[in-house]
Design a protein around this motif. Structure first.
Motif, PDB file in Angstrom:
ATOM      1  N   GLU A 139      17.771  -1.068  -5.692  1.00 21.11           N
ATOM      2  CA  GLU A 139      16.659  -1.999  -5.845  1.00 21.11           C
ATOM      3  C   GLU A 139      15.395  -1.046  -6.091  1.00 21.11           C
ATOM      4  OE1 GLU A 139      15.812  -5.341  -3.134  1.00 21.11           O
ATOM      5  OE2 GLU A 139      17.664  -5.562  -2.721  1.00 21.11           O
ATOM      6  N   LEU A 140      14.773  -0.393  -5.268  1.00 22.28           N
ATOM      7  CA  LEU A 140      13.564   0.404  -5.557  1.00 22.28           C
ATOM      8  C   LEU A 140      13.901   1.827  -5.006  1.00 22.28           C
ATOM      9  CD1 LEU A 140      10.847  -2.170  -4.466  1.00 22.28           C
ATOM     10  CD2 LEU A 140      11.753  -1.476  -6.790  1.00 22.28           C
ATOM     11  N   ASN A 141      13.215   2.832  -5.297  1.00 24.32           N
ATOM     12  CA  ASN A 141      13.308   4.066  -4.722  1.00 24.32           C
ATOM     13  C   ASN A 141      12.666   4.076  -3.426  1.00 24.32           C
ATOM     14  OD1 ASN A 141      12.673   5.618  -7.856  1.00 24.32           O
ATOM     15  ND2 ASN A 141      14.433   5.018  -6.888  1.00 24.32           N
ATOM     16  N   MET A 142      11.193   3.318  -3.231  1.00 19.98           N
ATOM     17  CA  MET A 142      10.569   3.420  -1.978  1.00 19.98           C
ATOM     18  C   MET A 142       9.661   2.251  -1.957  1.00 19.98           C
ATOM     19  SD  MET A 142       8.149   6.962  -3.046  1.00 19.98           S
ATOM     20  CE  MET A 142       9.065   7.601  -4.350  1.00 19.98           C
ATOM     21  N   VAL A 143       9.054   2.061  -1.075  1.00 18.07           N
ATOM     22  CA  VAL A 143       7.911   0.795  -0.756  1.00 18.07           C
ATOM     23  C   VAL A 143       6.513   1.465   0.079  1.00 18.07           C
ATOM     24  CG1 VAL A 143       9.719  -1.003  -1.041  1.00 18.07           C
ATOM     25  CG2 VAL A 143       8.917   0.059   1.385  1.00 18.07           C
ATOM     26  N   PHE A 144       5.581   0.918  -0.281  1.00 13.11           N
ATOM     27  CA  PHE A 144       4.518   0.993   0.523  1.00 13.11           C
ATOM     28  C   PHE A 144       4.500  -0.116   1.713  1.00 13.11           C
ATOM     29  CE2 PHE A 144       2.579   2.272  -3.866  1.00 13.11           C
ATOM     30  CZ  PHE A 144       2.394   3.667  -3.263  1.00 13.11           C
ATOM     31  N   GLN A 145       4.434   0.778   3.089  1.00 14.13           N
ATOM     32  CA  GLN A 145       4.319  -0.123   3.988  1.00 14.13           C
ATOM     33  C   GLN A 145       2.956  -0.227   4.577  1.00 14.13           C
ATOM     34  OE1 GLN A 145       3.376   0.738   7.455  1.00 14.13           O
ATOM     35  NE2 GLN A 145       3.593   3.075   7.332  1.00 14.13           N
ATOM     36  N   ASN A 171       4.057   7.817   1.487  1.00 10.74           N
ATOM     37  CA  ASN A 171       3.283   7.993   2.250  1.00 10.74           C
ATOM     38  C   ASN A 171       1.813   8.111   1.910  1.00 10.74           C
ATOM     39  OD1 ASN A 171       5.331   8.436   4.285  1.00 10.74           O
ATOM     40  ND2 ASN A 171       5.571  10.552   3.626  1.00 10.74           N
ATOM     41  N   TYR A 172       0.808   7.431   2.494  1.00 13.99           N
ATOM     42  CA  TYR A 172      -0.619   7.356   2.097  1.00 13.99           C
ATOM     43  C   TYR A 172      -1.479   7.081   2.859  1.00 13.99           C
ATOM     44  CZ  TYR A 172      -0.332   2.193   2.391  1.00 13.99           C
ATOM     45  OH  TYR A 172      -0.280   0.956   3.000  1.00 13.99           O
ATOM     46  N   TRP A 173      -2.551   7.564   3.027  1.00 16.10           N
ATOM     47  CA  TRP A 173      -3.774   7.175   3.596  1.00 16.10           C
ATOM     48  C   TRP A 173      -4.719   5.814   3.020  1.00 16.10           C
ATOM     49  CZ3 TRP A 173      -3.925   7.397   8.629  1.00 16.10           C
ATOM     50  CH2 TRP A 173      -3.659   8.390   9.130  1.00 16.10           C
ATOM     51  N   CYS A 174      -4.724   6.045   1.566  1.00 17.21           N
ATOM     52  CA  CYS A 174      -5.638   5.396   0.830  1.00 17.21           C
ATOM     53  C   CYS A 174      -5.094   4.944  -0.521  1.00 17.21           C
ATOM     54  CB  CYS A 174      -7.134   6.139   0.669  1.00 17.21           C
ATOM     55  SG  CYS A 174      -8.314   5.386  -0.025  1.00 17.21           S
ATOM     56  N   PRO A 218       4.387  12.069  -0.811  1.00 17.48           N
ATOM     57  CA  PRO A 218       2.687  12.002  -0.511  1.00 17.48           C
ATOM     58  C   PRO A 218       2.110  11.366  -1.948  1.00 17.48           C
ATOM     59  CG  PRO A 218       3.426  14.166  -0.571  1.00 17.48           C
ATOM     60  CD  PRO A 218       4.592  13.275  -1.192  1.00 17.48           C
ATOM     61  N   TYR A 219       0.966  10.399  -1.439  1.00 21.68           N
ATOM     62  CA  TYR A 219       0.187   9.598  -2.465  1.00 21.68           C
ATOM     63  C   TYR A 219      -1.188  10.074  -2.275  1.00 21.68           C
ATOM     64  CZ  TYR A 219       4.094   6.790  -4.159  1.00 21.68           C
ATOM     65  OH  TYR A 219       5.186   6.144  -4.833  1.00 21.68           O
ATOM     66  N   ILE A 220      -1.592  10.499  -3.276  1.00 16.58           N
ATOM     67  CA  ILE A 220      -3.103  11.236  -3.307  1.00 16.58           C
ATOM     68  C   ILE A 220      -4.100  10.182  -4.081  1.00 16.58           C
ATOM     69  CG2 ILE A 220      -5.038  12.822  -3.562  1.00 16.58           C
ATOM     70  CD1 ILE A 220      -2.700  14.900  -3.700  1.00 16.58           C
ATOM     71  N   TYR A 221      -5.050   9.481  -3.437  1.00 16.66           N
ATOM     72  CA  TYR A 221      -5.824   8.716  -4.204  1.00 16.66           C
ATOM     73  C   TYR A 221      -7.222   9.284  -4.602  1.00 16.66           C
ATOM     74  CZ  TYR A 221      -8.723   4.660  -5.632  1.00 16.66           C
ATOM     75  OH  TYR A 221      -9.607   3.558  -6.324  1.00 16.66           O
ATOM     76  N   GLN A 222      -7.674   9.035  -5.876  1.00 12.64           N
ATOM     77  CA  GLN A 222      -8.756   9.851  -6.678  1.00 12.64           C
ATOM     78  C   GLN A 222     -10.132   9.984  -5.525  1.00 12.64           C
ATOM     79  OE1 GLN A 222      -9.226   7.293 -10.183  1.00 12.64           O
ATOM     80  NE2 GLN A 222     -11.123   6.492  -9.209  1.00 12.64           N
TER      81      GLN A 222
END
Length: 563
Positions: free
Chosen positions: A275-281, A326-329, A365-369
């Motif tokens: 289905e998908l590689n990953m999801v945002f929880q 993985n994300y904070w924002c 990891p995801y970095i938001y601008q």
């Protein structure tokens, strides 16, 4: 172990309207992004996630798409996008598109046809129902407040919209809709994009019969939310998309799937699911919301023990079976340094500590601008300064219910989506170097101190610290693939965990608050051979971890214990 490029990547999210304006109209655009590709390459990221750039009337900042195969005029042209894609690839950067499959704009040609008559061929592209007892067909509530149903005079029926009334939900029970969406996705894949973030993907299937549910914001028996989220048919549709199309391309996919824990997430991202590689929880995003309250706006202090429980659960359940995002924002969440750190005295230290945590976990990891320079929340004086539709709906509804304006504005300043949407702060000149015109939303006044130019000059800046974190992740495979283990689970101030891969063991120590707690590691932890890889203080602290160590405010340290 299944090693893939998207597990080893770092993603940078761009909210185009707020990133960089190239032509002085106050709106960020594709050519602005193009001019900063070298900045992103030097930061060290691998994938650039673009929030929606498709043609749209822009009622919800591009998440209401009127043409999936065209570019919103304010952002540029398809030729601009093609050049951006080429130049990104030339630098080794990949482009991930933000794709909205749950709904379109009410100005999409499909919906214009659908609402024109009950016997139009496109009528069943959307979800239409007759009213009940003089009102909407059921009691479901929109994410943007109010009913999910909007009455349409033309045909005397209601259409369903989980979000704004300008975002009617598509009917994924209609095979013609499925075919059209698959064809559109393949069109982008053939163009060369490297992946998709699938917006609101958990909602593309609704419960059969669309029955009433309890109010989703109160303790439920059958929540309305459960009648349009994460239903089994979502998996059928995603598996079909994967097997018929996505399987044939080497891309990354991440789904926005609120309302589930890690065991449920495996139904989306399990290695054998297709289905998908990953999801945002969203569990860690709800730690500062009152349980059973009116959504995210009822705010309570978060605590570290709950964060440990949530993150450790995701880290352990998915290890070897799926993959974390993985994300904070992001574009919908407040700035992390204002929410989980200290955006005053310890802004630099706490922003670095939060970054250390997210980059040392297993997962992409995801970095938001702006996160990489420690941008903070905005505190506008007036509701008129806010642009977000959700924020304005909340303000209006709360005042109608008798809430004080002061209390409502306090909640908005903490949780409005516009906290993340103020323009990127490039330098200390007027409008932070974002535009030569008037920005679509005001720039945060602290741009004179917090900006990219100043961060590049300062070798001890948050920006340079992010570069080090990203470089470490590329250097040490244990940071990508190592098994997570939580230490000191009951410590209310210090978060400590290890990552282990073969003979390599990583030790991560994080003080989440502005106090100076004492750290005493478990005696069975072998500290005989250790190397400090990174710390958020210029001068390292006490390196004798065998005894009791007093940590400094928001201190972060990462050690390699074995190599």
């Amino acid at each position: 172990m299944n090693k893939t490029w998207w597990k080893e990547s770092v993603v940078y999210q761009i909210y185009p309207i707020s990133f960089l304006d190239s032509n002085g109209d106050g709106i960020g655009d594709l050519r602005g992004i193009l001019s900063k590709l070298d900045y992103l390459k030097e930061l060290g990221v691998d994938v650039v996630w673009l929030c929606p750039i498709y043609k749209s009337p822009n009622h919800d900042n591009g998440y209401d798409i009127s043409d999936y195969k065209d570019i919103m005029e304010q952002f540029g042209t398809m030729e601009d996008f093609d050049e951006l894609l080429r130049e990104a690839h030339a630098r080794g950067l990949k482009i991930m598109m933000d794709l909205v499959l749950n709904h379109t704009s009410d100005e999409h040609p499909w919906f214009i046809e659908s609402r024109s008559s009950k016997d139009n061929p496109k009528r069943d592209f959307y979800i239409w129902r007759k009213g009940k007892d003089g009102g909407p067909p059921n009691n479901w509530e929109s994410y943007f407040s109010g009913s999910v149903w909007e009455y349409d005079d033309t045909t005397g029926e209601y259409y369903l919209h989980l979000y704004s009334k300008h975002q009617p939900d598509l009917n994924w029970e209609n095979p013609d809709v499925v075919d059209c969406m698959h064809e559109m996705i393949e069109w982008w894949l053939k163009k060369g994009v490297d992946g998709f973030r699938l917006d609101a993907i958990a909602h593309i299937a609704k419960a059969v019969g669309l029955p009433d549910g309890d109010n989703p914001h109160h303790l439920p028996t059958v929540r309305a939310y459960d009648l349009f989220s994460n239903l089994e048919h979502v998996h059928t549709l995603l598996h079909q998309l994967y097997t018929e199309l996505l399987f044939h391309y080497d891309i990354m996919t991440v789904g926005e799937t609120s309302g589930l824990g890690p065991e449920e997430a495996l139904s989306y991202v399990g290695d054998t699911r297709g289905e998908l590689n990953m999801v945002f929880q969203f569990e860690h995003m709800q730690l500062d919301a009152v349980s059973g309250g009116s959504g995210k706006w009822d705010i309570r202090p978060w605590n570290l023990l709950e964060l440990k429980k949530v993150m450790s659960n995701w880290q352990t359940v998915l290890h070897g079976r799926g993959w974390n995002a993985n994300y904070w924002c992001n574009h919908d969440q407040p700035r992390p340094v204002s929410r989980f750190g200290d955006d005053g005295r310890y802004r630099v230290e706490s922003a670095k500590m939060l970054a250390t945590f997210m980059h040392m976990l297993e997962g992409t990891p995801y970095i938001y601008q702006g996160e990489e320079i420690g941008m903070t929340n905005i505190a506008f004086d007036s509701i008129e300064d806010y642009r977000d539709v959700e924020t304005h709906n909340f303000y209006r509804d709360q005042l109608k219910q008798g809430a004080s304006e002061e209390k409502v504005m306090q909640a908005i300043r903490q949780k409005s989506r516009d906290n993340a949407r103020t323009p990127m702060q490039w330098d200390g000149t007027k409008e932070a170097g974002f535009t030569t015109g008037t920005p679509w939303i005001a720039v945060n006044p602290n741009y004179r101190e917090i900006n990219v130019e100043a961060a590049l000059r300062d070798p001890d800046s948050i920006l340079h610290y992010y570069k080090k974190l990203i470089a470490l992740r590329k250097e040490h495979e244990v940071i990508v693939y190592g098994k997570y283990e939580l230490l000191l689970p009951d410590d209310p101030e210090i978060y400590v965990f290890t990552r282990t891969l073969g003979e390599a063991k990583l030790l991560v120590i994080l003080n989440f608050f502005g106090r100076e707690p004492e750290l005493q590691l478990p005696p069975e932890l072998d500290l005989s051979a250790k190397e400090l890889l990174i710390s958020n203080y210029a001068v390292a602290g006490d390196d004798d971890l065998g005894g009791t160590v007093r940590l400094r405010p928001y201190e972060a340290r990462v050690y390699m214990l074995q190599a």
